[in-house]
Design a protein around this motif. Structure first.
Motif, PDB file in Angstrom:
ATOM      1  N   LEU A 101     -40.190 -21.902 -20.835  1.00  0.00           N
ATOM      2  CA  LEU A 101     -40.023 -20.678 -20.052  1.00  0.00           C
ATOM      3  C   LEU A 101     -38.554 -20.287 -19.944  1.00  0.00           C
ATOM      4  O   LEU A 101     -38.211 -19.100 -19.968  1.00  0.00           O
ATOM      5  N   LYS A 102     -37.675 -21.275 -19.811  1.00  0.00           N
ATOM      6  CA  LYS A 102     -36.239 -20.973 -19.751  1.00  0.00           C
ATOM      7  C   LYS A 102     -35.794 -20.208 -20.999  1.00  0.00           C
ATOM      8  O   LYS A 102     -35.013 -19.252 -20.917  1.00  0.00           O
ATOM      9  N   HIS A 103     -36.282 -20.625 -22.148  1.00  0.00           N
ATOM     10  CA  HIS A 103     -35.870 -19.988 -23.388  1.00  0.00           C
ATOM     11  C   HIS A 103     -36.543 -18.625 -23.584  1.00  0.00           C
ATOM     12  O   HIS A 103     -36.040 -17.798 -24.342  1.00  0.00           O
ATOM     13  N   VAL A 104     -37.645 -18.401 -22.910  1.00  0.00           N
ATOM     14  CA  VAL A 104     -38.285 -17.083 -22.972  1.00  0.00           C
ATOM     15  C   VAL A 104     -37.454 -16.059 -22.195  1.00  0.00           C
ATOM     16  O   VAL A 104     -37.174 -14.960 -22.678  1.00  0.00           O
ATOM     17  N   PHE A 105     -37.026 -16.423 -20.982  1.00  0.00           N
ATOM     18  CA  PHE A 105     -36.324 -15.467 -20.105  1.00  0.00           C
ATOM     19  C   PHE A 105     -34.810 -15.486 -20.294  1.00  0.00           C
ATOM     20  O   PHE A 105     -34.155 -14.461 -20.095  1.00  0.00           O
ATOM     21  N   GLN A 106     -34.251 -16.639 -20.632  1.00  0.00           N
ATOM     22  CA  GLN A 106     -32.822 -16.765 -20.936  1.00  0.00           C
ATOM     23  C   GLN A 106     -31.931 -16.146 -19.855  1.00  0.00           C
ATOM     24  O   GLN A 106     -30.976 -15.419 -20.143  1.00  0.00           O
ATOM     25  N   ARG A 107     -32.218 -16.450 -18.604  1.00  0.00           N
ATOM     26  CA  ARG A 107     -31.386 -15.949 -17.513  1.00  0.00           C
ATOM     27  C   ARG A 107     -30.148 -16.817 -17.364  1.00  0.00           C
ATOM     28  O   ARG A 107     -30.261 -18.049 -17.235  1.00  0.00           O
ATOM     29  N   PRO A 108     -28.967 -16.233 -17.345  1.00  0.00           N
ATOM     30  CA  PRO A 108     -27.752 -17.040 -17.174  1.00  0.00           C
ATOM     31  C   PRO A 108     -27.694 -17.687 -15.787  1.00  0.00           C
ATOM     32  O   PRO A 108     -28.280 -17.186 -14.823  1.00  0.00           O
ATOM     33  N   ARG A 109     -26.967 -18.781 -15.709  1.00  0.00           N
ATOM     34  CA  ARG A 109     -26.748 -19.452 -14.427  1.00  0.00           C
ATOM     35  C   ARG A 109     -25.857 -18.594 -13.526  1.00  0.00           C
ATOM     36  O   ARG A 109     -25.101 -17.740 -14.012  1.00  0.00           O
ATOM     37  N   PRO A 110     -25.923 -18.827 -12.217  1.00  0.00           N
ATOM     38  CA  PRO A 110     -24.999 -18.116 -11.315  1.00  0.00           C
ATOM     39  C   PRO A 110     -23.546 -18.460 -11.644  1.00  0.00           C
ATOM     40  O   PRO A 110     -23.239 -19.567 -12.088  1.00  0.00           O
ATOM     41  N   VAL A 111     -22.680 -17.495 -11.421  1.00  0.00           N
ATOM     42  CA  VAL A 111     -21.240 -17.711 -11.592  1.00  0.00           C
ATOM     43  C   VAL A 111     -20.594 -17.606 -10.221  1.00  0.00           C
ATOM     44  O   VAL A 111     -20.609 -16.547  -9.588  1.00  0.00           O
ATOM     45  N   SER A 126     -36.265 -22.782 -12.225  1.00  0.00           N
ATOM     46  CA  SER A 126     -35.500 -23.986 -11.933  1.00  0.00           C
ATOM     47  C   SER A 126     -36.269 -25.241 -12.339  1.00  0.00           C
ATOM     48  O   SER A 126     -37.384 -25.478 -11.881  1.00  0.00           O
ATOM     49  N   GLY A 127     -35.653 -26.058 -13.188  1.00  0.00           N
ATOM     50  CA  GLY A 127     -36.289 -27.301 -13.606  1.00  0.00           C
ATOM     51  C   GLY A 127     -36.443 -28.288 -12.470  1.00  0.00           C
ATOM     52  O   GLY A 127     -37.453 -28.997 -12.378  1.00  0.00           O
ATOM     53  N   HIS A 128     -35.440 -28.354 -11.579  1.00  0.00           N
ATOM     54  CA  HIS A 128     -35.546 -29.250 -10.425  1.00  0.00           C
ATOM     55  C   HIS A 128     -36.695 -28.832  -9.513  1.00  0.00           C
ATOM     56  O   HIS A 128     -37.423 -29.688  -8.980  1.00  0.00           O
ATOM     57  N   SER A 170     -31.139 -27.346  -2.349  1.00  0.00           N
ATOM     58  CA  SER A 170     -29.946 -27.973  -2.914  1.00  0.00           C
ATOM     59  C   SER A 170     -29.478 -27.242  -4.161  1.00  0.00           C
ATOM     60  O   SER A 170     -28.277 -27.079  -4.391  1.00  0.00           O
ATOM     61  N   ARG A 171     -30.420 -26.763  -4.970  1.00  0.00           N
ATOM     62  CA  ARG A 171     -30.046 -26.099  -6.215  1.00  0.00           C
ATOM     63  C   ARG A 171     -29.410 -24.729  -5.958  1.00  0.00           C
ATOM     64  O   ARG A 171     -28.465 -24.340  -6.643  1.00  0.00           O
ATOM     65  N   VAL A 172     -29.922 -24.022  -4.959  1.00  0.00           N
ATOM     66  CA  VAL A 172     -29.330 -22.720  -4.628  1.00  0.00           C
ATOM     67  C   VAL A 172     -27.987 -22.924  -3.936  1.00  0.00           C
ATOM     68  O   VAL A 172     -27.008 -22.225  -4.230  1.00  0.00           O
ATOM     69  N   TYR A 173     -27.925 -23.877  -3.029  1.00  0.00           N
ATOM     70  CA  TYR A 173     -26.678 -24.156  -2.307  1.00  0.00           C
ATOM     71  C   TYR A 173     -25.559 -24.534  -3.275  1.00  0.00           C
ATOM     72  O   TYR A 173     -24.411 -24.090  -3.125  1.00  0.00           O
ATOM     73  N   LEU A 174     -25.880 -25.352  -4.273  1.00  0.00           N
ATOM     74  CA  LEU A 174     -24.867 -25.817  -5.216  1.00  0.00           C
ATOM     75  C   LEU A 174     -24.465 -24.743  -6.213  1.00  0.00           C
ATOM     76  O   LEU A 174     -23.502 -24.916  -6.958  1.00  0.00           O
ATOM     77  N   GLY A 175     -25.184 -23.634  -6.239  1.00  0.00           N
ATOM     78  CA  GLY A 175     -24.872 -22.578  -7.186  1.00  0.00           C
ATOM     79  C   GLY A 175     -25.429 -22.827  -8.565  1.00  0.00           C
ATOM     80  O   GLY A 175     -25.040 -22.166  -9.535  1.00  0.00           O
ATOM     81  N   ALA A 176     -26.359 -23.788  -8.690  1.00  0.00           N
ATOM     82  CA  ALA A 176     -26.972 -24.086  -9.981  1.00  0.00           C
ATOM     83  C   ALA A 176     -28.078 -23.097 -10.319  1.00  0.00           C
ATOM     84  O   ALA A 176     -28.408 -22.891 -11.491  1.00  0.00           O
ATOM     85  N   HIS A 177     -28.675 -22.501  -9.270  1.00  0.00           N
ATOM     86  CA  HIS A 177     -29.790 -21.576  -9.468  1.00  0.00           C
ATOM     87  C   HIS A 177     -29.736 -20.462  -8.427  1.00  0.00           C
ATOM     88  O   HIS A 177     -29.154 -20.625  -7.351  1.00  0.00           O
ATOM     89  N   TYR A 178     -30.399 -19.371  -8.766  1.00  0.00           N
ATOM     90  CA  TYR A 178     -30.655 -18.316  -7.792  1.00  0.00           C
ATOM     91  C   TYR A 178     -31.919 -18.648  -7.016  1.00  0.00           C
ATOM     92  O   TYR A 178     -32.742 -19.481  -7.445  1.00  0.00           O
ATOM     93  N   LEU A 179     -32.097 -17.965  -5.882  1.00  0.00           N
ATOM     94  CA  LEU A 179     -33.298 -18.180  -5.078  1.00  0.00           C
ATOM     95  C   LEU A 179     -34.563 -17.878  -5.883  1.00  0.00           C
ATOM     96  O   LEU A 179     -35.552 -18.611  -5.807  1.00  0.00           O
TER      97      LEU A 179
END
Length: 201
Positions: A101-111, A126-128, A170-179
């Motif tokens: 699914l990640k490769h289907v949507f290819q959404r960049p990570r938060p900056v 999010s994989g986590h 944790s993933r949103v807080y760390l900036g690894a993912h969007y909500l």
């Protein structure tokens, strides 16, 4: 879980995922809201919470989740509970699905300024969030199907929900993912868990 309830859960979870996918693909509304949440949390970081969230996130890396899943499956096989061991296959299956699914949507990570994690893979879903929902969801399901005590059943459900939400936060807080990424991940994991519950009896 009765078939009607089980498939209702699957349908609702897939509907949530499809809605988020459409919002992500067709417009900017999801992106704008996700960015606001990311900026809100980034502005309120504290050292102690950052360390705690890094610990939670690291503890739920893919390899660690898979290793613990294998141990649980081996334990159930030792107890001659082949149905439970077989049902746990949904954990690696769901993680592979997430990669696709990640490769289907290819959404960049938060900056974000001063990022706490550095990842080169895509963000949605999010994989986590998928992995924690699969793992804790299956553990909860196995408890509910084998324990009759209402107190233990309630405790299992509450613990599973709490851990899934903690990992997602944790993933949103760390900036690894969007909500939106973690909500989509929880939806995917929920659909997978509900889809195999009949076999886990």
């Amino acid at each position: 879980m009765q078939p009607r309830i089980r498939w209702t859960v699957v349908g609702v979870a897939l509907s949530v995922f499809l809605l988020l996918s459409l919002l992500l693909t067709l417009g900017n509304s999801l992106a704008a809201f996700d960015l606001q949440v990311t900026q809100f949390l980034h502005a309120r970081r504290t050292p102690w919470l950052s360390h705690a969230m890094l610990f939670v996130s690291d503890a739920h890396e893919t390899v660690r989740i898979l290793a613990v899943t294998v141990l649980v499956a081996m334990w159930r096989l030792y107890r001659r509970d082949r149905a439970a061991a077989a049902a746990l296959v949904v954990v690696p299956f769901g993680q592979l699905l997430n990669v696709g699914l990640k490769h289907v949507f290819q959404r960049p990570r938060p900056v974000v300024p001063e990022p706490l994690v550095h990842l080169a893979t895509y963000s949605f879903p999010s994989g986590h969030a998928v992995a924690s929902t699969l793992f804790y969801g299956m553990l909860c399901a196995l408890v509910l199907q084998r324990v009759r005590s209402p107190a233990w059943r309630a405790a299992a459900a509450a613990a599973a929900v709490a851990m899934i939400l903690l990992v997602a936060f944790s993933r949103v807080y760390l900036g690894a993912h969007y909500l939106g990424d973690v909500v989509a991940g929880i939806a995917v994991g929920t659909a997978c868990v509900a889809g195999v519950l009949k076999r886990a009896r």
